[in-house]
Design a protein around this motif. Structure first.
Motif, PDB file in Angstrom:
ATOM      1  N   ALA A   1      -5.144  -6.501   9.061  1.00  0.00           N
ATOM      2  CA  ALA A   1      -5.122  -7.966   9.165  1.00  0.00           C
ATOM      3  C   ALA A   1      -6.103  -8.588   8.172  1.00  0.00           C
ATOM      4  O   ALA A   1      -5.808  -9.597   7.526  1.00  0.00           O
ATOM      5  CB  ALA A   1      -5.463  -8.405  10.580  1.00  0.00           C
ATOM      6  N   VAL A   2      -7.266  -7.934   8.013  1.00  0.00           N
ATOM      7  CA  VAL A   2      -8.263  -8.438   7.060  1.00  0.00           C
ATOM      8  C   VAL A   2      -7.744  -8.290   5.639  1.00  0.00           C
ATOM      9  O   VAL A   2      -7.873  -9.202   4.805  1.00  0.00           O
ATOM     10  CB  VAL A   2      -9.604  -7.695   7.243  1.00  0.00           C
TER      11      VAL A   2
ATOM     12  N   GLY B   1      -4.735  -8.360   4.797  1.00  0.00           N
ATOM     13  CA  GLY B   1      -3.730  -9.409   4.664  1.00  0.00           C
ATOM     14  C   GLY B   1      -4.367 -10.715   4.239  1.00  0.00           C
ATOM     15  O   GLY B   1      -3.905 -11.379   3.312  1.00  0.00           O
ATOM     16  N   VAL B   2      -5.465 -11.078   4.895  1.00  0.00           N
ATOM     17  CA  VAL B   2      -6.131 -12.341   4.572  1.00  0.00           C
ATOM     18  C   VAL B   2      -6.677 -12.318   3.141  1.00  0.00           C
ATOM     19  O   VAL B   2      -6.553 -13.289   2.394  1.00  0.00           O
ATOM     20  CB  VAL B   2      -7.265 -12.633   5.586  1.00  0.00           C
TER      21      VAL B   2
ATOM     22  N   LEU C   1      -3.804 -12.676   0.785  1.00  0.00           N
ATOM     23  CA  LEU C   1      -3.265 -14.029   0.922  1.00  0.00           C
ATOM     24  C   LEU C   1      -4.132 -15.016   0.148  1.00  0.00           C
ATOM     25  O   LEU C   1      -3.644 -15.928  -0.513  1.00  0.00           O
ATOM     26  CB  LEU C   1      -3.224 -14.416   2.404  1.00  0.00           C
TER      27      LEU C   1
ATOM     28  N   GLY D   1      -0.140  -6.391  11.311  1.00  0.00           N
ATOM     29  CA  GLY D   1      -1.239  -7.324  11.034  1.00  0.00           C
ATOM     30  C   GLY D   1      -1.084  -8.031   9.700  1.00  0.00           C
ATOM     31  O   GLY D   1      -1.337  -9.231   9.577  1.00  0.00           O
TER      32      GLY D   1
ATOM     33  N   HIS E   1       1.742 -10.569   9.946  1.00  0.00           N
ATOM     34  CA  HIS E   1       1.351 -11.685  10.809  1.00  0.00           C
ATOM     35  C   HIS E   1       0.430 -12.646  10.059  1.00  0.00           C
ATOM     36  O   HIS E   1       0.578 -13.859  10.175  1.00  0.00           O
ATOM     37  CB  HIS E   1       0.668 -11.146  12.057  1.00  0.00           C
ATOM     38  N   THR E   2      -0.518 -12.106   9.300  1.00  0.00           N
ATOM     39  CA  THR E   2      -1.456 -12.997   8.623  1.00  0.00           C
ATOM     40  C   THR E   2      -0.865 -13.612   7.356  1.00  0.00           C
ATOM     41  O   THR E   2      -1.203 -14.742   7.015  1.00  0.00           O
ATOM     42  CB  THR E   2      -2.768 -12.275   8.238  1.00  0.00           C
ATOM     43  N   ILE E   3      -0.008 -12.893   6.640  1.00  0.00           N
ATOM     44  CA  ILE E   3       0.455 -13.420   5.352  1.00  0.00           C
ATOM     45  C   ILE E   3       1.684 -14.315   5.471  1.00  0.00           C
ATOM     46  O   ILE E   3       1.690 -15.441   4.978  1.00  0.00           O
ATOM     47  CB  ILE E   3       0.732 -12.280   4.349  1.00  0.00           C
TER      48      ILE E   3
ATOM     49  N   GLY F   1       4.047 -14.376   8.490  1.00  0.00           N
ATOM     50  CA  GLY F   1       4.616 -14.663   9.808  1.00  0.00           C
ATOM     51  C   GLY F   1       6.108 -14.375   9.847  1.00  0.00           C
ATOM     52  O   GLY F   1       6.856 -14.996  10.596  1.00  0.00           O
TER      53      GLY F   1
ATOM     54  N   TYR G   1       7.735  -6.655  13.941  1.00  0.00           N
ATOM     55  CA  TYR G   1       7.311  -8.049  14.028  1.00  0.00           C
ATOM     56  C   TYR G   1       8.172  -8.810  15.031  1.00  0.00           C
ATOM     57  O   TYR G   1       7.709  -9.683  15.745  1.00  0.00           O
ATOM     58  CB  TYR G   1       7.347  -8.730  12.649  1.00  0.00           C
TER      59      TYR G   1
END
Lengths: 293, 437
Positions: free
Chosen positions: A119-120, A122-123, A126, A231, A234-236, A238, A250
């Motif tokens: 997830a991190v 991904g952020v 992004l 993750g 979801h973060t990049i 959706g 997903y």
């Protein structure tokens, strides 16, 4: 003759396998059994009531064109993630294997990204590709390319593939690197004396000797791309734009935790379990024959 | 083994509690606020706790709206539910369908004997959370409504009078043309596209978003978002997107960053965007009512709210509910509400709180802060503008987002996209109907 070590009683062997058996039962068989059971119902979210519907949840899913399209998206996504995380890893491992000075630093740096949670990661990606303030998208803009993964499905897919593969390259690198170290130097030297150049030696000797590792990584990476990339997606994105990056796992999340439709969500988990199981069996049946241990 | 250890622990705590804490009844309150809003909620709770010594409210942050709802559901299944749970407006139908899990607010207030006058609440705010016969199910907590934010400097830069009339979309279109001609790169941007450009559009023009009074009259509802008014609007937005007059930035409120940095001229966003815009904008901005299409439907009717309400969960002791009643009554009191409204930009839930804010001179000092209140209360809500109550609504919004992206990318016509959204959304509604009945 094979030499077998045998236990005298039953107690010790049972005790030894107990931890693994208990963990598997509690964290795998029990939840998986629950998913199978729940997939036969349409429950209300609070668990106040549920009605038995048999296989209707499966029928509902398989007749949904968007769900079927998600299989194709998943296939493309996991194919690309597996490829993009294994090929660069092997390439880097080969280069690291030839290093004499500074190999330790180089290795450590390459392993670092694995410590970043999906997830991190991904952020981070992004942020770099943010259409407004992203560094990469700014440079692309300077080159005359208008990056917009918010609306362009190809770019969205590309971005989630890169973000999912990035940390994974480190993991694969570790295994390839270890395997390369185990290749006997004498064979390589003999081939070199016979006049085989580097790439020739690599393709005819090293690569076949790496096949057990490659096979293992293939299985593990496919499973990774099916489940753990949640993750990042979801973060990049959706799952968007439209449904361009809605992979199977997903949709399990979105039906279960956004729609509170636990019946459909469970049915999807069961389907996912069957797909990954079948894929792994297929890999073992077809590919393992070509693996030399 | 594990169970008995837990048992001993539990017994130990049970013995210790009366000694350690005073004899106050504890009330659990789970919410979804962080940052400034989280601090304001904490202050309200502290103030309530200090105001009496029978009850202690414990507020706990449980993640974003979806996560808080999921935490509440999971807790209920495990028998550990809080007394009061914050649920966003799209989760209303889910909560209503859970008959045995929630206790309607009107009933809690009746039983507790705390001060409660259902008529004190603003119709358009409470309407979202009442039954068709006017019984309040959950207490509106934070409510906002979409408005049009204007970057006056951008308009002036493009040679447009910053006081230009932007009451109707027809007028906005002319301004967008002028902005595009002047070379502006971001004439219009939006947040929450389904909420603003479909749900509120429908209510504002007094056309249905879904059958059965937008779902208020029953779960056997079908989407009607592919009507004439909606298709015409989305079609226009699609044209603007194609011509670079409307810039799509994402499904949530990503566009806020573009507007606050001064890049965009016009921005459709919640009235609760006020605090952020005021803090960050280094340009002259102003708030206008949401535009409507001249002659379409019954516009302007009234817009509907977004935000969250407080639900009371079942399964606690009777005396706990008396405390819950006191707490909800405290939250609705005029000073608390007026303060909340002024601090956050959320709408006041009672007419008295709005009046107190006006008398204090807040609207004169902060021009535009009353636009949302006026827009919400300009007409008595109709069946089409009371609110929207659909099962799986969060997920239906996801479907709408996907379909709208098809329009903005030029892959689908507005009619195709909205027809498809209806078809896909209706499937979810049918599943919800079965699960609920």
């Amino acid at each position: 003759m094979e030499k077998r070590v045998t236990f005298k009683g039953w107690v010790l062997p049972l005790l030894l396998i107990a931890p693994q058996a208990i963990i598997s039962a509690v964290f795998f068989f029990y939840p998986a059994g629950q998913a199978v059971w729940q997939s036969l119902f349409i429950p209300d979210p609070f668990g106040l009531s549920k009605q038995f519907v048999g296989l209707e949840n499966f029928q509902y899913l398989l007749s949904d064109p968007y769900y079927r399209a998600s299989f194709v998206t998943t296939a493309i996504f996991s194919g690309l993630v597996t490829l993009c995380s294994m090929v660069p890893a092997l390439f880097l491992a080969v280069l690291a294997d030839r290093l004499i000075k500074g190999a330790g630093t180089y290795r450590t740096l390459l392993i670092w990204p694995y410590a970043v949670a999906p997830a991190v990661a991904g952020v981070l990606w992004l942020f770099m590709f943010n259409t407004r303030v992203g560094v990469v998208s700014w440079y692309l803009g300077q080159l005359g390319y208008d990056w917009n993964h918010v609306l362009n499905d190809g770019e969205a897919m590309g971005l989630v593939v890169i973000a999912s593969s990035w940390g994974r390259i480190s993991y694969n690198f570790l295994f390839f690197f270890a395997a390369l170290q185990a290749v006997p130097k004498s064979i390589i030297e003999a081939a070199a004396i016979d006049g085989a150049h580097f790439w020739r030696r690599f393709f005819t000797i090293v690569l076949p000797l790496l096949s057990p590792t490659t096979f293992f990584l293939l299985v593990v990476n496919v499973v990774y791309s099916f489940f753990e990339t949640f993750g990042v997606i979801h973060t990049i994105t959706g799952g968007g734009p439209q449904q361009a990056t809605t992979i199977l796992v997903y949709k399990v999340f979105s039906d279960g935790f956004v729609g509170q439709d636990l019946g459909s969500s469970s049915a999807q988990s069961v389907i996912l379990l069957l797909v990954v199981g079948a894929l792994t069996v297929l890999q073992f049946k077809v590919l393992e024959k070509r693996v030399h241990y | 083994m594990k169970k008995s250890a837990l048992g001993i622990l539990a017994a130990g705590t049970a013995l210790l509690t009366p000694l350690a804490a005073s004899a106050q009844t504890e009330i659990q309150f789970w919410h979804a606020f962080t940052g400034r809003l989280g601090e304001l909620v904490a202050a309200q709770v502290e103030d309530f706790n200090a105001s009496q010594d029978t009850y202690t409210v414990t507020a706990t942050h449980k993640g974003n709206y979806s996560e808080t709802l999921n935490a509440g559901i999971a807790a209920f299944r495990a028998g550990e539910q809080p007394h009061v749970l914050m649920v966003f407006e799209v989760g209303t139908a889910t909560m209503m369908a859970a008959g045995g899990a929630v206790r309607p607010v009107y009933q809690v207030m009746e039983d507790s004997g705390a001060a409660f006058d259902p008529d004190a609440y603003i119709g358009a705010v409470k309407g979202y959370y009442t039954t068709t016969d006017g019984q309040m199910l959950s207490l509106p907590f934070n409510s906002s409504t979409p408005v049009l934010w204007v970057n006056r400097d951008r308009l002036e830069g493009a040679g447009i009078d910053p006081d230009v009339d932007l009451t109707t979309w027809n007028q906005v279109e002319e301004v967008l043309d002028q902005l595009a001609e002047a070379g502006e790169e971001c004439p219009l941007v939006t947040a929450w596209q389904s909420w603003i450009h479909l749900e509120n559009l429908s209510a504002y023009h007094d056309v249905p978003f879904a059958s059965q009074e937008n779902g208020f009259a029953g779960t056997d509802t079908e989407l009607m978002l592919n009507g004439e008014v909606q298709v015409a609007h989305i079609s226009k937005m699609g044209e603007w997107a194609d011509e670079g007059k409307f810039i799509y930035t994402g499904r949530r409120n990503e566009g806020g960053a573009n507007f606050r940095s001064g890049e965009c001229a016009l921005f459709t966003e919640s009235s609760a965007g006020y605090a952020g815009i005021k803090a960050e904008a280094e340009f002259d901005f102003d708030v206008r009512p949401l535009p409507y299409w001249e002659g379409a439907g019954n516009a302007p009717q009234n817009t509907i709210i977004g935000g969250a309400s407080l639900w009371v969960m079942e399964g606690h002791e009777a005396e706990d509910y008396a405390g819950v009643g006191e707490f909800l009554s405290y939250l609705s009191s005029t000073p608390v509400q007026a303060q909340w409204h002024q601090d956050t930009g959320y709408l006041p839930i009672t007419a008295a709180a709005g009046e107190a804010t006006r008398e204090a001179g807040f609207y004169d000092e902060n021009p535009g802060t009353d636009v949302a209140v006026t827009q919400m209360t300009r007409n008595e809500p109709t069946a089409n503008s009371k609110g929207i109550r659909l099962g799986s609504f969060d997920q239906i919004r996801g479907i709408i987002d996907e379909e709208l992206e098809g329009v903005w990318a030029g892959d689908k016509s507005a009619q195709e996209a909205l027809d498809s959204a209806k078809e896909r959304g209706d499937q979810l509604l049918r599943r919800f109907e079965r699960a609920a009945n």
